[in-house]
Enzyme design. Structure first.
Site, short mmCIF file in Angstrom:
data_model
loop_
_atom_site.label_atom_id
_atom_site.label_comp_id
_atom_site.label_asym_id
_atom_site.label_seq_id
_atom_site.Cartn_x
_atom_site.Cartn_y
_atom_site.Cartn_z
N PRO A 1 44.95 43.42 49.39
CA PRO A 1 44.71 44.00 48.07
C PRO A 1 44.74 45.53 48.10
O PRO A 1 44.48 46.13 49.13
CB PRO A 1 43.30 43.50 47.72
CG PRO A 1 42.93 42.49 48.75
CD PRO A 1 43.73 42.81 49.95
N GLU A 2 45.07 46.13 46.95
CA GLU A 2 45.09 47.58 46.82
C GLU A 2 43.88 48.01 45.98
O GLU A 2 43.00 47.21 45.70
CB GLU A 2 46.41 48.02 46.20
CG GLU A 2 47.63 47.58 47.02
CD GLU A 2 48.96 47.94 46.40
OE1 GLU A 2 49.03 48.98 45.71
OE2 GLU A 2 49.94 47.20 46.61
#
Length: 273
Positions: free
Chosen positions: A2-3
């Site tokens: 995830p970012e």
């Protein structure tokens, strides 16, 4: 993955359930998923501590416990932190179970790259990789002038520079491609070729795209889920990422897909100069 938007969504959804709760027991299924401090084991350090707050720095979650201890959690590519109100049988790729006074948190990771480190809070920044992170792109202190300063005299491509967590914290492949498209700038451009106006435009695009990602609770293609196990919906708004060969939504020209900075990169050669 995830970012920043996904990690921020995990932070928000997890905090709703666990803030103020005591960690009663740690069940380690794969011990390499966690790291203690010096000669003290992870279980010894964490058991009995109460969760005070959950913060975020770039792509890292900072779970603040009482008695000056912080858990630094990095999801890497496929990590998840899921909350369950009732006792839950661990799934195949669950590596750690935090049994709380109410409910459980399961840390799972298909590819086994994610880690949770226990560290004294006063050393959380100086004693970990967090000390090398660039500025937070959604903070008020992040201005076009700061972005220009972070680029410095580098001659590498914009794609490579924006993926570098030392330049700017939290951006990954999805949000770099989307930010560059919104700014109308080619990912192949060297950072040293940008005008003041282009830096200002890119700064605004980064902030807009990240905030839109948070508002949509992240992007879920495969593994990402929030702490409730729910998917994000930002993939519906994607303009270029994952759409190589498809028509540009602005001009209709086929989007190009290339390899840049070691990552698949999608852009419109007509709209992005």
């Amino acid at each position: 993955m995830p970012e920043l938007p996904e990690v921020e969504t995990i932070r928000r959804t997890l905090a709703q359930h666990v803030t103020g709760l005591e960690i009663r027991e740690i069940k380690l299924i794969w011990s390499s998923a966690v790291c203690g401090w010096e000669d003290q084991s992870f279980e010894y350090l964490v058991t009995g501590r109460r969760i005070k707050t959950i913060d975020r720095r770039g792509k890292y979650l900072l779970i603040r416990l009482d008695e000056d201890l912080t858990l630094i959690a990095h999801m890497r590519m496929t990590g998840r932190l899921n909350y369950y109100a009732e006792s839950q049988e661990p799934e195949k790729h669950t590596h750690v179970v935090f049994q709380l006074e109410h409910g459980e948190v399961h840390f799972s990771d298909v590819r086994k790259f994610g880690r949770i480190q226990a560290i004294p809070t006063q050393l959380c920044i100086s004693g970990s990789s967090l000390c090398k992170l660039g500025p937070e792109p959604l903070e008020a202190e992040f201005t076009p002038e700061v972005l220009k300063e972070r680029f410095g005299k580098k001659t590498l491509s914009l794609k490579a520079a924006l993926l570098d967590q030392h330049v700017l914290a939290g951006l990954g492949n999805i949000y770099v491609d989307e930010s560059l498209f919104q700014a109308g700038i080619s990912p192949e451009r060297g950072v040293d070729t940008l005008s003041e106006e282009e830096i200002s435009r890119l700064h605004g695009a980064i902030r807009n795209v990240l905030q839109a990602g948070i508002d949509a609770q992240g992007t879920s293609f495969r593994d990402y889920r929030d702490a409730n196990g729910e998917k994000g919906s930002f993939e519906r708004a994607l303009q270029v990422y994952g759409r190589g060969g498809e028509p540009c939504k602005l001009c209709g020209q086929a989007l190009e897909r290339i390899r840049l900075a070691g990552r698949t990169t999608v852009f419109c050669s007509k709209c992005q100069r």
